[in-house]
Design an enzyme around this catalytic site. Sequence first.
Site, PDB file in Angstrom:
ATOM      1  N   LEU A   1      36.519  48.326  37.336  1.00  0.00           N
ATOM      2  CA  LEU A   1      37.337  47.058  37.712  1.00  0.00           C
ATOM      3  C   LEU A   1      37.785  46.270  38.990  1.00  0.00           C
ATOM      4  O   LEU A   1      38.731  46.660  39.437  1.00  0.00           O
ATOM      5  CB  LEU A   1      38.328  47.375  36.932  1.00  0.00           C
ATOM      6  CG  LEU A   1      38.324  47.225  35.475  1.00  0.00           C
ATOM      7  CD1 LEU A   1      39.069  47.985  34.883  1.00  0.00           C
ATOM      8  CD2 LEU A   1      38.424  45.400  35.258  1.00  0.00           C
ATOM      9  N   PRO A   2      36.986  46.600  40.177  1.00  0.00           N
ATOM     10  CA  PRO A   2      37.234  46.880  41.522  1.00  0.00           C
ATOM     11  C   PRO A   2      38.757  44.731  41.904  1.00  0.00           C
ATOM     12  O   PRO A   2      37.973  44.439  41.190  1.00  0.00           O
ATOM     13  CB  PRO A   2      35.492  46.447  42.379  1.00  0.00           C
ATOM     14  CG  PRO A   2      34.838  45.409  41.405  1.00  0.00           C
ATOM     15  CD  PRO A   2      35.373  46.652  39.888  1.00  0.00           C
ATOM     16  N   HIS A   3      38.932  45.120  42.812  1.00  0.00           N
ATOM     17  CA  HIS A   3      39.530  43.883  43.379  1.00  0.00           C
ATOM     18  C   HIS A   3      40.288  44.332  44.556  1.00  0.00           C
ATOM     19  O   HIS A   3      40.550  45.830  44.924  1.00  0.00           O
ATOM     20  CB  HIS A   3      40.719  44.118  42.144  1.00  0.00           C
ATOM     21  CG  HIS A   3      41.637  45.266  41.819  1.00  0.00           C
ATOM     22  ND1 HIS A   3      41.013  46.436  41.308  1.00  0.00           N
ATOM     23  CD2 HIS A   3      42.894  45.631  42.305  1.00  0.00           C
ATOM     24  CE1 HIS A   3      42.106  47.316  40.544  1.00  0.00           C
ATOM     25  NE2 HIS A   3      43.176  46.535  41.903  1.00  0.00           N
ATOM     26  N   ALA A   4      41.088  42.820  44.573  1.00  0.00           N
ATOM     27  CA  ALA A   4      42.036  43.289  46.585  1.00  0.00           C
ATOM     28  C   ALA A   4      44.127  42.626  46.296  1.00  0.00           C
ATOM     29  O   ALA A   4      43.611  42.332  45.113  1.00  0.00           O
ATOM     30  CB  ALA A   4      41.451  43.045  47.556  1.00  0.00           C
TER      31      ALA A   4
ATOM     32  N   LEU B   1      38.631  41.778  39.591  1.00  0.00           N
ATOM     33  CA  LEU B   1      39.460  41.061  39.110  1.00  0.00           C
ATOM     34  C   LEU B   1      40.713  39.905  40.812  1.00  0.00           C
ATOM     35  O   LEU B   1      40.621  40.726  41.616  1.00  0.00           O
ATOM     36  CB  LEU B   1      40.680  41.936  38.284  1.00  0.00           C
ATOM     37  CG  LEU B   1      41.405  41.770  37.698  1.00  0.00           C
ATOM     38  CD1 LEU B   1      40.921  40.907  36.404  1.00  0.00           C
ATOM     39  CD2 LEU B   1      42.209  43.431  37.616  1.00  0.00           C
TER      40      LEU B   1
END
Length: 147
Positions: free
Chosen positions: A62-65, A101
């Site tokens: 679930l990569p996000h920043a 995300l």
Amino acid sequence: MKFLEPSSIALDLEAESAEDAIRLAGSLLCNTGAIEESYIDAMIDSYREKGPYFVLAPHIALPHARAQDGVKEPCVSLLRLNHPVPFGHTVNDPVQLVFALGGSTSSEHIQMLRKLTTLLSSPGVVEDLQNAPDVDSVQQILRRNEQ
């Protein structure tokens, strides 16, 4: 909120690396106008700096920043890789399902994360997503598991 809309789902693409997979998953959101290109770079930078902390379950990332890195509206995409790739997680590698995300506020981020984790913890959903023949089938899985 753009939560796994058909235009933000891609099945059986190829990625050479974790960074490539993150870029592909982010591009799905960028193409819908939900994020800016800078958010994709921020997700990759976060992965480079912090490692695979967002590989939360076997075969799922679930990569996000941060929202200020380019989120225009809350969004989640799904990239299913044809061939899983290692992200460097000691237990949950290799990754096949990448959910990028983007939350425009902290509360939206948490709300989407909760919605996604509820979905993924439903019995059989991960396996169904791994085996769905097309985007329409993914949409049926999502509708079947809406709360």
